[in-house]
Write a protein that holds these residues in place. Structure first.
Motif: not given
Length: 280
Positions: A83-95
């Motif tokens: 991958t080009q960079a680290c994948e970031k998974v941010y805060r989820a408001a829903a789902d």
């Protein structure tokens, strides 16, 4: 009078497929499909393996986002995917955010699935599925590394949901299956000695190859080096005419994890070594 409802937030939806095959003595691109935020770029390389770089142009994921990657390697061909960079998974408001990966390798082919780390932020919700289908004599090196927060930025993942599901088949036979699920109290679970004893960075590597047994000793030497720090282990099983080496690493942060992860990938990936982007 009641306020009008807010418009639905825009969500990431990306799909990409790559098929490569052997032609004129080397691995070449045969077909490429890209849709939405999922893009694939092919750096110029001399000889095999073909290198492909996966890019999520959305810059990260959050609840409701969907990404799907499919890589097919033809008979006798070889590919290295990162991958080009680290994948970031941010805060989820829903789902929750979801990523699905499908890897297919034909007879005599080889794939190295080597994405950079996934960073899971506080209150993120993420699920990843990895399905690998290998011909009887195909080989694969599969890596997933995850950081639960970034200590250098003062960020820790305290609450959230994370699920990682792997299914690997060779010659149509299931040879590896695992489900890693953590949440909602991620920080407390990571602190348990039966988990990772407080580590925030973890990685799993799976090598399916006839050479796997010969690499077990060198792999354990890298993982268990007391001068590098962290914890981990490696094991080997015979699988049909091949074998599988499974290694796990954990460390206090991403920097400490990479100190062992990089030499381990270099060892298990043979002459192909690290993807170029890992050294930038």
């Amino acid at each position: 009078m009641a306020a009008p409802p807010l418009p639905a937030a825009q969500r990431v939806a990306g799909r990409a497929r790559l098929f490569c095959g052997k032609s004129e003595g080397r691995t070449r691109l045969k077909r490429l499909y890209q849709d939405g935020s999922a893009k694939i770029r092919l750096p110029a390389v001399e000889g095999d393996p073909l290198e492909a770089v996966l890019i999520n142009t959305a810059g990260g994921m959050t609840g409701g986002d969907r990404l799907a990657w499919t890589i097919e390697v033809g008979a006798g061909a070889s590919a290295s995917i990162t991958t080009q960079a680290c994948e970031k998974v941010y805060r989820a408001a829903a789902d929750r955010a979801e990523t699905s990966v499908g890897l297919r390798v034909g007879p005599g082919g080889r794939i190295a699935w080597l994405p950079q780390e996934t960073i899971v932020f506080n209150r993120a919700a993420f699920a990843r599925t990895l399905d690998v289908d290998l011909a009887e004599d195909a080989e694969a090196l599969v890596l997933e590394a995850t950081l639960f927060g970034r200590l250098a930025m003062g960020e820790r993942t305290v609450q959230g949901s994370f699920h990682d599901r792997w299914r690997v088949r060779q010659g149509g036979v299931l040879i590896h299956a695992e489900d890693f699920r953590i949440g909602p109290d991620i920080a407390a679970t990571l602190q348990r000695p039966a988990a990772v004893g407080g580590a925030l960075a973890v990685a799993t590597l799976l090598l399916v190859s006839p050479q796997a047994e010969n690499l077990l000793g060198p792999a354990r030497a890298i993982i268990g080096d007391p001068g590098i720090g962290g914890w981990g282990g490696a094991s080997f099983w015979s699988v049909g005419r091949s074998g599988k080496l499974l290694a796990r690493l954990s460390a206090g942060d991403g920097y400490q994890l990479r100190k062992r992860l990089v030499p381990l990938v270099e060892l298990l990936n043979g002459r192909a070594g690290l993807p170029k982007l890992w050294s930038l």
